[in-house]
Structures are given as structure tokens and as C-alpha cells.
Design an enzyme around this catalytic site. Structure first.
Site, mmCIF file in Angstrom:
data_model
loop_
_atom_site.group_PDB
_atom_site.id
_atom_site.type_symbol
_atom_site.label_atom_id
_atom_site.label_comp_id
_atom_site.label_asym_id
_atom_site.label_seq_id
_atom_site.Cartn_x
_atom_site.Cartn_y
_atom_site.Cartn_z
ATOM 1 N N CYS A 115 0.815 -1.221 0.000
ATOM 2 C CA CYS A 115 0.000 0.000 0.000
ATOM 3 C C CYS A 115 0.846 1.268 0.000
ATOM 4 C CB CYS A 115 -0.945 -0.002 1.200
ATOM 5 S SG CYS A 115 -1.998 -1.432 1.218
ATOM 6 N N HIS A 262 -3.977 6.948 1.105
ATOM 7 C CA HIS A 262 -4.191 5.602 0.558
ATOM 8 C C HIS A 262 -5.597 5.172 0.949
ATOM 9 C CE1 HIS A 262 -4.206 1.405 -0.068
ATOM 10 N NE2 HIS A 262 -4.091 1.088 1.211
ATOM 11 N N ASN A 292 -10.130 -0.885 -2.158
ATOM 12 C CA ASN A 292 -8.714 -0.654 -1.843
ATOM 13 C C ASN A 292 -7.875 -1.254 -2.976
ATOM 14 O OD1 ASN A 292 -6.084 -0.912 -0.855
ATOM 15 N ND2 ASN A 292 -6.728 -1.428 1.218
#
Ligand code: UT7
Length: 335
Positions: A115, A262, A292
Site C-alpha cells: 500500500c 491511501h 482498496n
């Protein structure tokens, strides 16, 4: 002394929309649960009948970024590709982008920071540009999660969160000291490595071992996440690394024009927003539509925000990420 500026930005997401209700037909979950716990309404999952791959999606996003910069692929001096879902175990997709875009035989670096991968990649690019080594560096984040998720009730805690897509920027040399990447900040804490991980097949658990055991309970080839544990660390580290970026530059949260975090979970973004006393206009979220997308989430969000006119010349843009490793990172940019 040079500075480095984002001169082009672009993103690509697969066409196939998967709603929460679609997931509820595959596993025991509900639209209410997913929206309440994550904010996600739908995500894009690659249709395996298309040619979408991390490399090809990354290439499509990259081409848009190059065109937006008013450049051609021949102008690119270095390729950085962040992903946790490469087309192949090796080589990484950076070299595939070199081929697909017909870029000169320049260096191609693959970044494996999940991430945080895009911000890590941007930081590497920043160093190469500021030292004068390269003029235009392509930084790509691209993920194809959906092929490798456990789509049964057993995997629901993780599968409902993840989506596919790609984003990219061109980072270019500038001589304007007032604009560009002001600073980047990178961190890691490896003792949490197994709290969010995909363990095999890999050197610690090779394919022949998996085949030999033939254990139907073996889920080590699906991603694992200790959700609550990750959540608690994420909210702390996000705030820390954003504050670190602001302090380094003598700025405060009220100076931020747009925070592009993020897109891990809408509740995480909202928590940071409240703690840092940011207004709704100061934070960009699109997890509702894409889930995500790990290394792709920041460049997709930044690209959309830019296209919507929410990032303008002179704005102070803050990027921040947290994820597997644990790793976390931020970048502060004067647009
Ligand atoms: O991007 C990298 C960083 N990642 C993150 O930052 C993610 C951080 N973590 C999270 O976003 C959240 O922890 C999750 C969204 C993953 C999970 O939300 P939660 O509120 O922490 O739920 P939980 O894991 O505590 O589970 C609560 C309940 C459990 O049932 P019991 O044990 O209370 O009966 C789960 O089995 O919800 C159940 N559950 C589900 N129910 C319906 C878990 N997943 C689902 C699901 N649908 N998809």
C-alpha cells in the site's frame, strides 16, 4: 539544484463493476456490512476475458500520464513500477512497460511496498530527478487483486475490500524552487510483517510443498489480514507521517489544500480527517467506487482529483500511505 514536479498524471480501471450485492451472491456478506465497516459501494474487478493485467493496466495509465505531460514514451528516462500483484513472480512488470510503450532501454525498477508502494516509488523518483540523473521518471502503481482472492465466506474479511486498477505519474526535472515535491518520508516496522501478508507460494513455502501436503485447509496462498490490528496501527501511523511531513516544511494541517490518503478504509480516512481537523474539502476519497487498490490507490485518487479540478496550481497536496510490512510513507507536494 533541481526540483521535481509531477507534470503528467493518469489512471485506468477495468470496466467490470462488482457491487456489494454481487459479492453477497458469492459469500455470506451484505451491502450494509461492507458499507458500514469500509465505506465501499463497488469496486472494479478484471474480467479475465480481457487482456487486463498489472502490466497492461499500468501501461494504459502511464500512457495517459505521459500524454498529459506533453511527452512521448521516448522522453522517459527511468521506470518505477509498484505492485504486490505482478503478472509474473519474476521478472516484475517494469520491464513489460518498457516493451509495451516502446521506451528506450532505460532502467526499470520494481517496488514491493504494497500500500505504500506508490509513495516509496515517488520518493525514489524524486531522488533521481533532484540529483539531475534523470529528467523524466515514470512512476506506476497497478494491482490485479481479484484473481487471487478467496471468494468464499472464509475469505470475506479481506475479499470485499480489494479492487483492481492502475495509476501513474511522470515526475520531471524543474528549476522552480517553489514548486514540486517538498519532501518524502518513508518508514517500516518489520515485526508486523505477518499481520498483513501473502505467505506463499514463496521461498518459505514452495509450490511442491503445497502440492505434497494437498491440505484443503491451507489458505497460505490467499492474502491474510489481521483487520483490527492493522486498523489500529494505520490510524496512528497515518497521522504521524503526515505531521512529520508538515513539520519538516514548517507547515500545519490548515495549509493542506488536499490530502490524498491511501484508500484503505473510509473509516480510516475519516478518523485522520477528524484528528487533524481537516474539512471535507481538504480530503479526497474514492474508495466508495474502487475499494482498496493498494499501490494503485493514491495515483488513481490523485488523478481523479486532478481531473475534477480539485488539485490546482499552487495547491499543497499531501499523500500518505500505510500497509503491509508494516510500511508507511508520506509526500508533500506544492503543485
Ligand atoms: O490497505 C492496507 C491497510 N489495510 C487496512 O488498513 C485495513 C484495516 N482494517 C479494516 O479495514 C477493518 O478491520 C476490516 C474492514 C478489514 C474489518 O472490519 P472490522 O470492523 O474490523 O470487523 P472485524 O474483522 O472485527 O469483524 C467483525 C465481524 C466478525 O464477526 P463476529 O466474529 O463478530 O461474529 C467477522 O466475522 O464481522 C464479520 N465479518 C463480516 N461480516 C459480513 C468479517 N467480514 C465480513 C463481511 N461481511 N465481509
Amino acid at each position: 539544484m533541481y526540483t521535481s514536479q509531477i507534470t503528467g498524471i493518469g489512471h485506468y480501471v477495468p470496466e467490470n463493476v462488482v457491487t456489494n450485492n454481487d459479492l453477497a451472491s458469492m459469500m455470506e456478506t451484505t451491502d450494509e456490512w461492507i458499507q458500514e465497516r469500509t465505506g465501499i459501494q463497488e469496486r472494479r474487478w478484471v474480467d479475465p476475458k480481457t487482456d487486463d493485467m498489472p502490466s497492461t493496466m499500468g501501461t494504459k495509465a502511464a500512457l495517459k500520464a505521459i500524454e498529459n505531460a506533453g511527452l512521448t514514451p521516448e522522453d522517459i528516462d527511468f521506470i518505477i513500477f509498484a505492485t504486490l500483484s505482478p503478472d509474473y513472480y519474476f521478472p516484475g512488470p517494469g520491464v513489460q512497460v518498457q516493451e509495451l510503450l516502446g521506451i528506450r532501454e532505460v532502467g526499470a525498477l520494481d517496488v514491493r511496498n504494497q500500500c505504500s508502494g506508490f509513495v516509496y516509488g515517488l520518493s525514489v523518483a524524486d531522488q533521481f530527478v533532484k540529483t539531475g540523473m534523470y529528467k523524466h521518471v515514470l512512476v506506476i502503481g497497478s494491482e490485479y487483486h481479484s484473481g487471487g482472492l478467496d471468494k468464499t465466506t472464509r475469505g470475506r474479511g479481506i475479499t470485499v475490500i480489494f479492487g483492481d486498477g492502475a495509476g501513474a505519474v511522470v515526475l520531471s526535472r524543474s528549476e522552480n524552487p517553489k514548486k514540486g515535491i517538498l519532501s518524502t518520508h518513508l518508514h517500516s516496522e518489520g515485526k508486523h510483517a505477518r499481520e498483513l501478508a501473502l505467505i506463499s507460494p514463496a521461498t518459505c513455502h514452495w509450490v511442491d510443498e503445497i502440492i505434497e501436503k494437498n491440505d484443503p485447509e491451507d489458505t497460505s496462498y490467499y492474502p491474510y489480514m489481521n483487520g483490527n490490528y492493522v486498523f489500529k496501527h494505520a490510524v496512528t501511523r497515518f497521522e504521524e507521517v503526515i505531521t512529520e511531513a508538515l513539520n519538516t516544511n514548517g507547515l500545519s494541517a490548515s495549509d493542506i489544500s488536499l490530502l490524498v490518503p491511501h484508500q484503505a478504509n473510509l473509516r480510516i480516512s475519516q478518523f485522520i480527517q477528524r484528528k487533524m481537523r481537516l474539512s471535507d474539502n481538504q480530503v479526497y476519497n474514492n474508495i466508495m467506487r474502487y475499494g482498496n487498490t493498494t499501490a494503485a490507490s493514491i495515483p488513481i485518487a490523485m488523478s481523479e482529483a486532478w481531473m475534477e479540478g480539485k488539485i490546482k496550481e499552487g495547491d499543497l497536496v499531501c499523500l500518505a500511505a500505510f500497509g503491509s510490512g508494516f510500511t508507511w510513507a508520506s509526500a508533500l507536494i506544492r503543485w
